[in-house]
Write a protein that holds these residues in place. Structure first.
Motif, mmCIF file in Angstrom:
data_model
loop_
_atom_site.group_PDB
_atom_site.id
_atom_site.type_symbol
_atom_site.label_atom_id
_atom_site.label_comp_id
_atom_site.label_asym_id
_atom_site.label_seq_id
_atom_site.Cartn_x
_atom_site.Cartn_y
_atom_site.Cartn_z
ATOM 1 N N SER A 188 45.279 34.629 27.789
ATOM 2 C CA SER A 188 45.214 36.062 28.027
ATOM 3 C C SER A 188 46.299 36.512 29.002
ATOM 4 C CB SER A 188 43.836 36.494 28.536
ATOM 5 O OG SER A 188 43.716 37.899 28.532
ATOM 6 N N TRP A 189 46.707 37.774 28.832
ATOM 7 C CA TRP A 189 47.755 38.349 29.664
ATOM 8 C C TRP A 189 47.123 39.115 30.816
ATOM 9 C CZ3 TRP A 189 52.930 37.905 30.052
ATOM 10 C CH2 TRP A 189 53.584 38.803 30.892
ATOM 11 N N ASN A 190 47.390 38.657 32.018
ATOM 12 C CA ASN A 190 47.011 39.385 33.232
ATOM 13 C C ASN A 190 48.158 39.192 34.201
ATOM 14 O OD1 ASN A 190 45.753 39.401 36.144
ATOM 15 N ND2 ASN A 190 44.303 40.518 34.868
ATOM 16 N N ALA A 191 49.006 40.216 34.302
ATOM 17 C CA ALA A 191 50.274 40.077 35.019
ATOM 18 C C ALA A 191 50.074 39.628 36.467
ATOM 19 C CB ALA A 191 51.045 41.394 34.974
ATOM 20 N N PHE A 192 49.096 40.199 37.154
ATOM 21 C CA PHE A 192 48.880 39.851 38.556
ATOM 22 C C PHE A 192 48.589 38.360 38.698
ATOM 23 C CE2 PHE A 192 46.328 39.045 42.261
ATOM 24 C CZ PHE A 192 46.870 39.845 43.251
ATOM 25 N N THR A 193 47.678 37.852 37.885
ATOM 26 C CA THR A 193 47.281 36.451 37.982
ATOM 27 C C THR A 193 48.411 35.520 37.569
ATOM 28 O OG1 THR A 193 45.024 37.148 37.464
ATOM 29 C CG2 THR A 193 45.494 34.793 37.326
ATOM 30 N N ARG A 211 52.172 25.925 49.948
ATOM 31 C CA ARG A 211 51.999 27.188 50.651
ATOM 32 C C ARG A 211 50.807 27.130 51.594
ATOM 33 N NH1 ARG A 211 53.205 32.436 47.236
ATOM 34 N NH2 ARG A 211 51.502 33.114 48.557
ATOM 35 N N GLN A 212 50.864 27.929 52.636
ATOM 36 C CA GLN A 212 49.753 28.025 53.566
ATOM 37 C C GLN A 212 48.551 28.631 52.838
ATOM 38 O OE1 GLN A 212 49.899 26.899 56.625
ATOM 39 N NE2 GLN A 212 47.877 27.524 57.329
ATOM 40 N N PRO A 213 47.378 27.973 52.881
ATOM 41 C CA PRO A 213 46.211 28.524 52.188
ATOM 42 C C PRO A 213 45.835 29.908 52.722
ATOM 43 C CG PRO A 213 45.831 26.245 52.860
ATOM 44 C CD PRO A 213 47.095 26.686 53.522
ATOM 45 N N LEU A 214 45.361 30.757 51.832
ATOM 46 C CA LEU A 214 44.910 32.076 52.243
ATOM 47 C C LEU A 214 43.627 31.954 53.055
ATOM 48 C CD1 LEU A 214 45.468 33.867 48.826
ATOM 49 C CD2 LEU A 214 46.845 34.171 50.876
ATOM 50 N N GLU A 215 43.480 32.787 54.040
ATOM 51 C CA GLU A 215 42.295 32.748 54.882
ATOM 52 C C GLU A 215 41.606 34.105 54.887
ATOM 53 O OE1 GLU A 215 43.170 31.394 58.788
ATOM 54 O OE2 GLU A 215 44.005 29.468 58.145
ATOM 55 N N LEU A 216 40.279 34.069 54.877
ATOM 56 C CA LEU A 216 39.514 35.297 54.941
ATOM 57 C C LEU A 216 39.359 35.741 56.388
ATOM 58 C CD1 LEU A 216 36.712 34.576 52.322
ATOM 59 C CD2 LEU A 216 38.800 35.899 52.026
ATOM 60 N N LYS A 217 39.263 37.030 56.568
ATOM 61 C CA LYS A 217 39.115 37.607 57.904
ATOM 62 C C LYS A 217 38.172 38.803 57.810
ATOM 63 C CE LYS A 217 43.064 40.643 57.125
ATOM 64 N NZ LYS A 217 44.419 41.049 57.518
ATOM 65 N N ALA A 218 37.655 39.221 58.941
ATOM 66 C CA ALA A 218 36.816 40.415 58.955
ATOM 67 C C ALA A 218 37.694 41.638 58.772
ATOM 68 C CB ALA A 218 36.056 40.498 60.275
ATOM 69 N N TRP A 244 41.136 32.521 44.086
ATOM 70 C CA TRP A 244 40.820 31.560 43.028
ATOM 71 C C TRP A 244 42.018 30.663 42.744
ATOM 72 C CZ3 TRP A 244 41.660 32.777 37.320
ATOM 73 C CH2 TRP A 244 41.203 31.722 36.506
ATOM 74 N N ILE A 245 43.187 31.253 42.662
ATOM 75 C CA ILE A 245 44.391 30.482 42.358
ATOM 76 C C ILE A 245 44.664 29.445 43.443
ATOM 77 C CG2 ILE A 245 46.906 30.673 42.119
ATOM 78 C CD1 ILE A 245 46.259 33.429 40.746
ATOM 79 N N ASP A 246 44.372 29.792 44.683
ATOM 80 C CA ASP A 246 44.525 28.821 45.769
ATOM 81 C C ASP A 246 43.696 27.569 45.522
ATOM 82 O OD1 ASP A 246 46.425 29.893 47.415
ATOM 83 O OD2 ASP A 246 45.125 30.097 49.157
ATOM 84 N N ALA A 247 42.530 27.744 44.897
ATOM 85 C CA ALA A 247 41.674 26.591 44.600
ATOM 86 C C ALA A 247 42.161 25.836 43.368
ATOM 87 C CB ALA A 247 40.231 27.050 44.393
ATOM 88 N N VAL A 248 42.826 26.541 42.438
ATOM 89 C CA VAL A 248 43.298 25.913 41.200
ATOM 90 C C VAL A 248 44.595 25.152 41.418
ATOM 91 C CG1 VAL A 248 44.185 26.391 38.874
ATOM 92 C CG2 VAL A 248 42.155 27.595 39.720
ATOM 93 N N VAL A 249 45.528 25.771 42.132
ATOM 94 C CA VAL A 249 46.864 25.191 42.322
ATOM 95 C C VAL A 249 47.015 24.734 43.769
ATOM 96 C CG1 VAL A 249 49.345 25.583 42.152
ATOM 97 C CG2 VAL A 249 47.788 26.735 40.561
#
Length: 422
Positions: A10-15, A325-332, A316-321
């Motif tokens: 499927s085509w999803n440009a962002f992903t 790169r520095q992993p993305l981190e969640l913040k408040a 999600w992509i961080d978990a797949v690939v």
């Protein structure tokens, strides 16, 4: 770090761009409908190793030939990803042909066919609505079973449909007969059977839970409350959206959801997936299972995670690939409540006018603007999943969020206009 070669459906440009930016190699598959209805960016497409267009995601003969071609040319695929609802059957079939364990064909059936989904959930002791399978080649028998076992009203939808598309509340045997005849239209003389499902309605507040799982552990999990249950949304541009609830203010709800999700994951073999779960809080206080999909959610749900650090698809992509790169981190986030709403015309037809960026700029609490169906798009049928102009907004409380959503609807919806298609 070795490259990950993904076969992506499927085509999803962002992903796709996010996957490529993280160093993944891509073999891309999309169907003829997407090729003609999506905006396919040639520069982004050129960054993939190769791409194939197939007639339909359901054309298994073409999928089989493609699998043989990939094996014959020595292309080694590490994982198959499906970015849409309708490509999940095909992606699982491809994964099996390439000798990959996931996504399995069984899981694709459980995630796409709502009858199989309900059967598995009920068998695992998970509270969910009673249902009956309906067949367009047995209209009389289907109606009789619903009358005897469920009664009316019922919610009727395609057995393997998408969200709330082609979903309706049916209040009598006569209405159900008409729905089944409409579903059979054009195939009465061929003997082709279309399957639908009738479910008893579930009352109460409706929530969705979006999560990224790695080795069975949630890397991300957010619980959101819909502004209005999806079945009660009668026009796509009003009270159509959800509020991502902060964990620190809804700790008991999060604990309940995580306990329920653990049982659901065990029943459906969810280990390394992205999931979109829909549940209800009924009058009895319990959480009831409604539906689940192993894909990212629609609307602006992925973008609602941005104030926490990143779009859900990036998380999600961080978990797949696994890249350097520095992993993305969640913040408040700066504001405790974030979420999204959808604005859309009140009538079908070609969109001739829509709210402008300048109009939206008058509301500083709007954090993001996503235009999915813009001027020139022909809306053939209005339903709750007609995503047009989606706005991510912030608030100090759930009450203020709802007030701001209503304010935006009142100010911006009059700017929409449609005209009959030529």
């Amino acid at each position: 770090m070795s490259e990950t070669h993904l076969l992506v459906y499927s085509w999803n440009a962002f992903t796709l761009e996010a996957l490529l930016d993280r160093g993944a190699r891509l073999t891309l598959v999309f169907d003829a409908w997407e090729a003609t209805h999506r905006t396919i960016d040639p520069e982004l497409l050129a960054r993939a190793d190769r791409h194939y267009v197939i007639t339909s995601y359901d054309a298994l003969n073409e999928v089989a030939q493609l699998a043989v071609e990939l094996r014959a040319t020595g292309v080694k695929i590490d994982r198959v990803l499906s970015l849409s609802e309708f490509s999940q059957f095909s992606a699982a079939y491809m994964a099996g042909l390439l000798g990959l364990g996931q996504p399995s064909i069984e899981k694709s059936v459980l995630m796409r066919d709502k009858r199989a989904m309900k059967e598995r959930a009920a068998g695992a002791g998970i509270a969910c609505a009673r249902y009956e399978s309906l067949a367009t080649t047995d209209i009389e028998g289907s109606v009789r079973r619903v009358e005897e076992r469920l009664g009316f009203p019922v919610v009727v939808k395609p057995a393997a449909g998408l969200g709330s598309v082609a979903t309706s509340a049916v209040h009598s045997a006569e209405e159900l007969t008409a729905v089944l005849r409409t579903a059979a239209s054009g195939t009465e003389d061929t003997g082709v059977t279309h399957f639908l499902i009738a479910e008893e309605p579930i009352d109460g507040d409706e929530y969705h839970v979006d999560a990224v799982w790695e080795n069975g552990i949630a890397q991300v999990l957010g619980v959101s409350r819909y502004l209005k249950p999806r079945m009660l949304v009668d026009t796509p541009g009003r009270e159509n959206g959800s509020i991502l609830l902060p964990r620190d203010r809804e700790s008991e709800l999060y604990a309940e959801v995580e306990e329920l999700h653990a049982r659901i994951n065990a029943a459906f073999d969810i280990t390394d997936d992205i999931t979109h779960l829909e549940i209800f809080r009924r009058a009895d206080g319990r959480l009831w299972f409604s539906e689940m999909a192993t894909r990212f959610a629609g609307g602006a749900i992925p973008e609602s995670f941005k104030p926490y650090g990143a779009d859900l698809r990036e998380l999600w992509i961080d978990a797949v690939v696994k890249s350097d790169r520095q992993p993305l981190e969640l913040k408040a986030p700066e504001y405790p409540y974030v979420g999204w709403i959808n604005l859309a015309p009140a009538s079908a037809g070609v969109i001739t006018q829509e709210p402008s960026d300048e109009q939206i700029a008058a509301f500083p609490y709007v954090l993001d603007i996503i235009r999915s169906r813009a001027v020139g798009f022909d809306i053939e049928e209005l339903h709750p999943s007609v995503w047009c102009l989606m706005l991510v907004i912030s608030a100090e409380s759930e009450e203020q969020f709802r007030q701001r959503a209503a304010e935006l609807e009142a100010a911006l919806l009059p700017s929409y206009a449609t005209a009959p298609a030529s």
